[in-house]
Design a protein around this motif. Structure first.
Motif, PDB file in Angstrom:
ATOM      1  N   GLU A 168      23.637  30.833 -17.677  1.00  0.00           N
ATOM      2  CA  GLU A 168      24.432  32.062 -17.769  1.00  0.00           C
ATOM      3  C   GLU A 168      25.805  31.858 -17.154  1.00  0.00           C
ATOM      4  N   ILE A 169      26.826  32.259 -17.870  1.00  0.00           N
ATOM      5  CA  ILE A 169      28.178  32.342 -17.309  1.00  0.00           C
ATOM      6  C   ILE A 169      28.466  33.820 -17.144  1.00  0.00           C
ATOM      7  N   ARG A 170      28.735  34.221 -15.921  1.00  0.00           N
ATOM      8  CA  ARG A 170      28.890  35.643 -15.595  1.00  0.00           C
ATOM      9  C   ARG A 170      30.321  35.941 -15.154  1.00  0.00           C
ATOM     10  N   ALA A 171      30.879  37.003 -15.699  1.00  0.00           N
ATOM     11  CA  ALA A 171      32.197  37.490 -15.283  1.00  0.00           C
ATOM     12  C   ALA A 171      31.997  38.506 -14.161  1.00  0.00           C
ATOM     13  N   ARG A 172      32.797  38.376 -13.123  1.00  0.00           N
ATOM     14  CA  ARG A 172      32.712  39.295 -11.986  1.00  0.00           C
ATOM     15  C   ARG A 172      34.123  39.745 -11.629  1.00  0.00           C
ATOM     16  N   GLY A 215      22.192  21.852 -12.072  1.00  0.00           N
ATOM     17  CA  GLY A 215      21.327  22.447 -11.058  1.00  0.00           C
ATOM     18  C   GLY A 215      21.516  23.942 -10.881  1.00  0.00           C
ATOM     19  N   PHE A 216      22.508  24.510 -11.529  1.00  0.00           N
ATOM     20  CA  PHE A 216      22.798  25.933 -11.384  1.00  0.00           C
ATOM     21  C   PHE A 216      22.293  26.699 -12.596  1.00  0.00           C
ATOM     22  N   SER A 217      21.678  27.853 -12.345  1.00  0.00           N
ATOM     23  CA  SER A 217      21.235  28.692 -13.450  1.00  0.00           C
ATOM     24  C   SER A 217      22.325  29.679 -13.857  1.00  0.00           C
ATOM     25  N   VAL A 218      23.235  29.982 -12.922  1.00  0.00           N
ATOM     26  CA  VAL A 218      24.315  30.938 -13.177  1.00  0.00           C
ATOM     27  C   VAL A 218      25.615  30.382 -12.604  1.00  0.00           C
ATOM     28  N   ILE A 219      26.681  30.500 -13.382  1.00  0.00           N
ATOM     29  CA  ILE A 219      28.026  30.238 -12.869  1.00  0.00           C
ATOM     30  C   ILE A 219      28.798  31.538 -12.987  1.00  0.00           C
ATOM     31  N   VAL A 220      29.324  31.992 -11.866  1.00  0.00           N
ATOM     32  CA  VAL A 220      30.083  33.241 -11.810  1.00  0.00           C
ATOM     33  C   VAL A 220      31.568  32.903 -11.831  1.00  0.00           C
ATOM     34  N   LEU A 221      32.294  33.511 -12.776  1.00  0.00           N
ATOM     35  CA  LEU A 221      33.741  33.338 -12.870  1.00  0.00           C
ATOM     36  C   LEU A 221      34.417  34.610 -12.370  1.00  0.00           C
ATOM     37  N   GLN A 268      19.229  35.264  -4.918  1.00  0.00           N
ATOM     38  CA  GLN A 268      19.473  33.840  -5.104  1.00  0.00           C
ATOM     39  C   GLN A 268      20.656  33.448  -4.240  1.00  0.00           C
ATOM     40  N   GLU A 269      20.674  32.206  -3.831  1.00  0.00           N
ATOM     41  CA  GLU A 269      21.759  31.722  -2.991  1.00  0.00           C
ATOM     42  C   GLU A 269      22.981  31.387  -3.840  1.00  0.00           C
ATOM     43  N   GLU A 270      24.133  31.884  -3.406  1.00  0.00           N
ATOM     44  CA  GLU A 270      25.403  31.593  -4.056  1.00  0.00           C
ATOM     45  C   GLU A 270      26.180  30.595  -3.215  1.00  0.00           C
ATOM     46  N   VAL A 271      26.959  29.764  -3.883  1.00  0.00           N
ATOM     47  CA  VAL A 271      27.848  28.833  -3.207  1.00  0.00           C
ATOM     48  C   VAL A 271      29.146  28.766  -4.001  1.00  0.00           C
ATOM     49  N   THR A 272      30.262  28.638  -3.285  1.00  0.00           N
ATOM     50  CA  THR A 272      31.548  28.491  -3.964  1.00  0.00           C
ATOM     51  C   THR A 272      31.714  27.043  -4.417  1.00  0.00           C
ATOM     52  N   ILE A 276      23.375  29.732  -7.849  1.00  0.00           N
ATOM     53  CA  ILE A 276      24.535  30.425  -8.409  1.00  0.00           C
ATOM     54  C   ILE A 276      25.802  29.784  -7.851  1.00  0.00           C
ATOM     55  N   LEU A 277      26.661  29.317  -8.751  1.00  0.00           N
ATOM     56  CA  LEU A 277      27.936  28.713  -8.372  1.00  0.00           C
ATOM     57  C   LEU A 277      29.042  29.706  -8.673  1.00  0.00           C
ATOM     58  N   VAL A 278      29.884  30.002  -7.674  1.00  0.00           N
ATOM     59  CA  VAL A 278      30.990  30.944  -7.837  1.00  0.00           C
ATOM     60  C   VAL A 278      32.289  30.148  -7.921  1.00  0.00           C
ATOM     61  N   ILE A 279      33.024  30.366  -9.014  1.00  0.00           N
ATOM     62  CA  ILE A 279      34.277  29.645  -9.237  1.00  0.00           C
ATOM     63  C   ILE A 279      35.424  30.645  -9.262  1.00  0.00           C
ATOM     64  N   ASN A 280      36.389  30.461  -8.350  1.00  0.00           N
ATOM     65  CA  ASN A 280      37.591  31.299  -8.345  1.00  0.00           C
ATOM     66  C   ASN A 280      38.416  30.978  -9.580  1.00  0.00           C
TER      67      ASN A 280
END
Length: 154
Positions: free
Chosen positions: A89-93, A57-63, A19-23, A39-43
């Motif tokens: 989904e909120i995902r911890a990375r 519009g996002f199925s996953v947000i990565v923290l 899936q495509e990720e974007v910050t 997938i949205l990536v949030i610092n």
């Protein structure tokens, strides 16, 4: 990194589809250029408190958890669940310790990318705590409220 998904009080290994990720910065700068991102990536240094945008519009947000000692993403997860109503989904990375999993789930995080550990080890983290003292995004009843209700019933 292995991806573990949390569902119904258990973790299981998950297979991630491409899936495509974007910050967050890139998406806020030009959302149309990233219309296909799911997938949205949030610092963890992003301030979400007064953010005005739609995460639907996002199925996953990565923290991002760059260090186990930096807990700013816990607050981000609660804001995403409680203020912005994000139901995906909120995902911890990042640098995640087994001891943090219980508290991350209480804040609304339900996916984990971890350098170490497996689903069995992660599941053990949930049997160590029977009750919580505060209300949280997981909607679990805090122990003080259960005690109060028990005292009223007696």
């Amino acid at each position: 990194m292995p991806l573990l998904k949390f569902a119904h009080d258990t973790f299981s290994p998950a297979v991630e589809e491409a899936q495509e990720e974007v910050t967050l910065d890139a998406w806020l700068e030009n959302p149309h250029a990233h219309a296909g991102a799911t997938i949205l990536v949030i610092n963890n240094d992003e301030d979400l408190f007064d953010l005005r945008c739609d995460f639907a519009g996002f199925s996953v947000i990565v923290l991002d958890f760059p260090s186990f000692a930096d807990g700013r993403a816990y607050s981000q997860a609660r804001l995403l669940r409680e203020r912005y109503g994000f139901r995906g989904e909120i995902r911890a990375r990042g640098d995640i310790l087994r001891d943090q999993l219980f508290f991350m789930v209480r804040c609304g995080i339900d996916g984990f990318e971890m350098d170490t550990g497996d689903a069995a080890t992660a599941n053990d983290a949930f049997s160590e705590f029977s009750f919580a003292y505060q209300r949280a995004a997981d909607k679990g009843e805090p122990i003080w409220r259960m005690r109060l209700q028990s005292a009223k019933a007696a």
